[in-house]
Scaffold this motif. Structure first.
Motif, PDB file in Angstrom:
ATOM      1  N   UNK A 175       0.925  -1.147   0.049  1.00  0.00           N
ATOM      2  CA  UNK A 175       0.043  -0.046   0.223  1.00  0.00           C
ATOM      3  C   UNK A 175       0.862   1.172  -0.362  1.00  0.00           C
ATOM      4  N   UNK A 176       2.060   1.370   0.621  1.00  0.00           N
ATOM      5  CA  UNK A 176       2.993   2.010   0.759  1.00  0.00           C
ATOM      6  C   UNK A 176       3.117   3.074  -0.529  1.00  0.00           C
ATOM      7  N   UNK A 177       4.046   1.553  -1.350  1.00  0.00           N
ATOM      8  CA  UNK A 177       4.198   1.592  -2.368  1.00  0.00           C
ATOM      9  C   UNK A 177       3.827   2.065  -3.467  1.00  0.00           C
ATOM     10  N   UNK A 178       2.518   1.848  -3.190  1.00  0.00           N
ATOM     11  CA  UNK A 178       1.501   2.199  -4.371  1.00  0.00           C
ATOM     12  C   UNK A 178       0.908   3.367  -4.276  1.00  0.00           C
ATOM     13  N   UNK A 179       1.109   3.862  -3.105  1.00  0.00           N
ATOM     14  CA  UNK A 179       0.762   5.462  -2.312  1.00  0.00           C
ATOM     15  C   UNK A 179       1.631   6.205  -3.012  1.00  0.00           C
ATOM     16  N   UNK A 180       3.020   6.044  -2.741  1.00  0.00           N
ATOM     17  CA  UNK A 180       4.025   6.548  -3.500  1.00  0.00           C
ATOM     18  C   UNK A 180       3.904   6.904  -5.019  1.00  0.00           C
ATOM     19  N   UNK A 181       3.731   6.046  -5.913  1.00  0.00           N
ATOM     20  CA  UNK A 181       4.014   5.965  -7.223  1.00  0.00           C
ATOM     21  C   UNK A 181       2.490   7.272  -7.521  1.00  0.00           C
ATOM     22  N   UNK A 182       1.502   6.375  -6.994  1.00  0.00           N
ATOM     23  CA  UNK A 182      -0.048   7.074  -7.406  1.00  0.00           C
ATOM     24  C   UNK A 182       0.948   8.815  -7.382  1.00  0.00           C
ATOM     25  N   UNK A 183       1.527   8.747  -6.221  1.00  0.00           N
ATOM     26  CA  UNK A 183       1.739  10.297  -5.334  1.00  0.00           C
ATOM     27  C   UNK A 183       2.482  10.864  -6.674  1.00  0.00           C
ATOM     28  N   UNK A 184       3.720  10.712  -6.898  1.00  0.00           N
ATOM     29  CA  UNK A 184       4.347  10.869  -7.853  1.00  0.00           C
ATOM     30  C   UNK A 184       3.459  11.021  -9.611  1.00  0.00           C
ATOM     31  N   UNK A 185       2.616   9.811  -9.758  1.00  0.00           N
ATOM     32  CA  UNK A 185       2.220  10.276 -11.044  1.00  0.00           C
ATOM     33  C   UNK A 185       1.465  11.553 -10.842  1.00  0.00           C
ATOM     34  N   UNK A 186       0.768  11.948  -9.722  1.00  0.00           N
ATOM     35  CA  UNK A 186      -0.428  13.431  -9.490  1.00  0.00           C
ATOM     36  C   UNK A 186       1.176  14.416  -9.373  1.00  0.00           C
ATOM     37  N   UNK A 187       2.062  14.395  -8.474  1.00  0.00           N
ATOM     38  CA  UNK A 187       2.743  15.750  -9.489  1.00  0.00           C
ATOM     39  C   UNK A 187       3.127  15.381 -10.337  1.00  0.00           C
ATOM     40  N   UNK A 188       3.622  14.573 -10.817  1.00  0.00           N
ATOM     41  CA  UNK A 188       3.739  15.100 -12.009  1.00  0.00           C
ATOM     42  C   UNK A 188       3.002  15.606 -13.294  1.00  0.00           C
ATOM     43  N   UNK A 189       1.597  15.478 -13.122  1.00  0.00           N
ATOM     44  CA  UNK A 189       0.695  15.722 -13.971  1.00  0.00           C
ATOM     45  C   UNK A 189       0.773  17.124 -13.490  1.00  0.00           C
ATOM     46  N   UNK A 190       1.239  17.639 -12.163  1.00  0.00           N
ATOM     47  CA  UNK A 190       0.947  19.012 -11.783  1.00  0.00           C
ATOM     48  C   UNK A 190       2.012  19.785 -13.165  1.00  0.00           C
ATOM     49  N   UNK A 191       3.156  19.396 -12.496  1.00  0.00           N
ATOM     50  CA  UNK A 191       4.339  20.466 -12.531  1.00  0.00           C
ATOM     51  C   UNK A 191       4.115  20.081 -14.706  1.00  0.00           C
TER      52      UNK A 191
END
Length: 321
Positions: free
Chosen positions: A68-84
């Motif tokens: 779950x932690x690894x999936x949350x980290x990947x999800x966060x990276x995806x969302x942050x990449x969209x923002x930037x």
């Protein structure tokens, strides 16, 4: 957003629309690009299987939080990449995107989530990983803090200023490191120590994950170049960069065979090399269509299939060892 960026292209019919999401939960879940989280699920399976192969009894109470932690980290990276990518103008300028594979989630561009809200959501996901990782470190050992910190820093630095490593042509190196860290971290939680086996098992998979990023940069080339996002494909140009896919794939399979030959991996792991029959046709398509990336959707699908099947076969070989 880059003031020089052209207005965004009209949304493709398959792209998300606000009316499709009736709840905030559905909107936020979809914004993480959940289909792509499968590469992290498989990386965790490889790590758990490598611990099992060395005789470690898998503890479900730590394995599940690890996943779950690894999936949350990947999800966060995806969302942050969209923002930037929205702030830089790269996604707005991307008219050659092949949705859903390239060009981001389109949640900001299509008015589903605001840019600032997207940033808060992405960074909240990364922040949520920290207490989970610290708890796991109390169960497994302090080395996990190093693995987790490195993963979070790389996930942030991939697209966020001031480092913006993908803008500097380092995206493939970052992706390789991140997914190797997922394998090593999942193994460490079970083993309580660092070992060579998860590195031997994980590197070929991590390289194939990097190849997925690499081929996705070809449809995005024009938009990235217009926004000053100097990925490796932008820096080299499509006609030179197209050979990089084949080089990365050869390196991945050569590493796998070398580890089997050196008895670092079981002979059963050779089954994962069969995915070369998927990777090389994708490389052939890229060599042919690098200048016409609208034709690359089949090659991208093959790249996804080669990556996931390769990882699953590795995990199965280790689990049955």
């Amino acid at each position: 957003m880059n003031a020089a960026s052209p207005p965004p292209a009209a949304p493709h019919p398959a792209e998300p629309r606000p009316e499709r999401y009736r709840s905030a939960l559905a909107r936020h879940f979809a914004a993480t690009r959940p289909a792509f989280l499968a590469v992290t699920l498989v990386a965790c399976l490889i790590g758990l299987a490598s611990a099992h192969a060395d005789g470690i009894t898998i503890d479900a109470w730590t394995a599940l939080p690890t996943l779950l932690a690894a999936l949350a980290a990947h999800a966060g990276g995806n969302v942050i990449n969209d923002y930037h990518d929205a702030v830089s103008g790269a996604d707005d300028a991307n008219r050659g995107r092949l949705f859903p594979f390239t060009g981001g989630s389109r949640f900001i561009q299509n008015g589903i989530l605001g840019a600032r809200h997207t940033a808060r959501f992405g960074y909240s996901l990364l922040a949520a990983v920290i207490p989970a990782g610290l708890w796991l470190a109390t169960q497994a050992g302090p080395g996990l803090v190093l693995v987790g910190a490195a993963g979070l820093v790389l996930g942030w630095a991939y697209s966020a200023p001031p480092l913006q490593l993908v803008h500097r042509g380092c995206g493939e190196l970052v992706i390789t490191a991140c997914w190797l860290l997922v394998v090593v971290g999942a193994d460490y939680v079970q083993r309580g120590a660092f070992a060579m086996l998860p590195v031997a098992a994980g590197l070929s998979y991590a390289l194939l994950v990097a190849n997925l990023l690499f081929i996705n940069q070809f449809p995005d080339h024009d938009g990235d170049a217009a926004a000053g996002k100097r990925t490796l494909v932008v820096r080299l140009g499509p006609q030179v960069a197209k050979w990089g896919y084949l080089l990365i794939a050869i390196t991945a399979y050569a590493w796998l065979i070398a580890m089997i030959t050196a008895h670092q991996l079981p002979q059963k792991a050779a089954a994962a090399a069969l995915t070369v029959a998927i990777s090389f046709p994708a490389a052939r398509d890229l060599l042919e269509y690098a200048a016409t990336p609208a034709e690359l959707a089949p090659a991208i699908r093959r790249t996804i299939a080669a990556t996931l099947v390769h990882g699953l076969l590795l995990a199965a070989a280790l689990a049955l060892f």
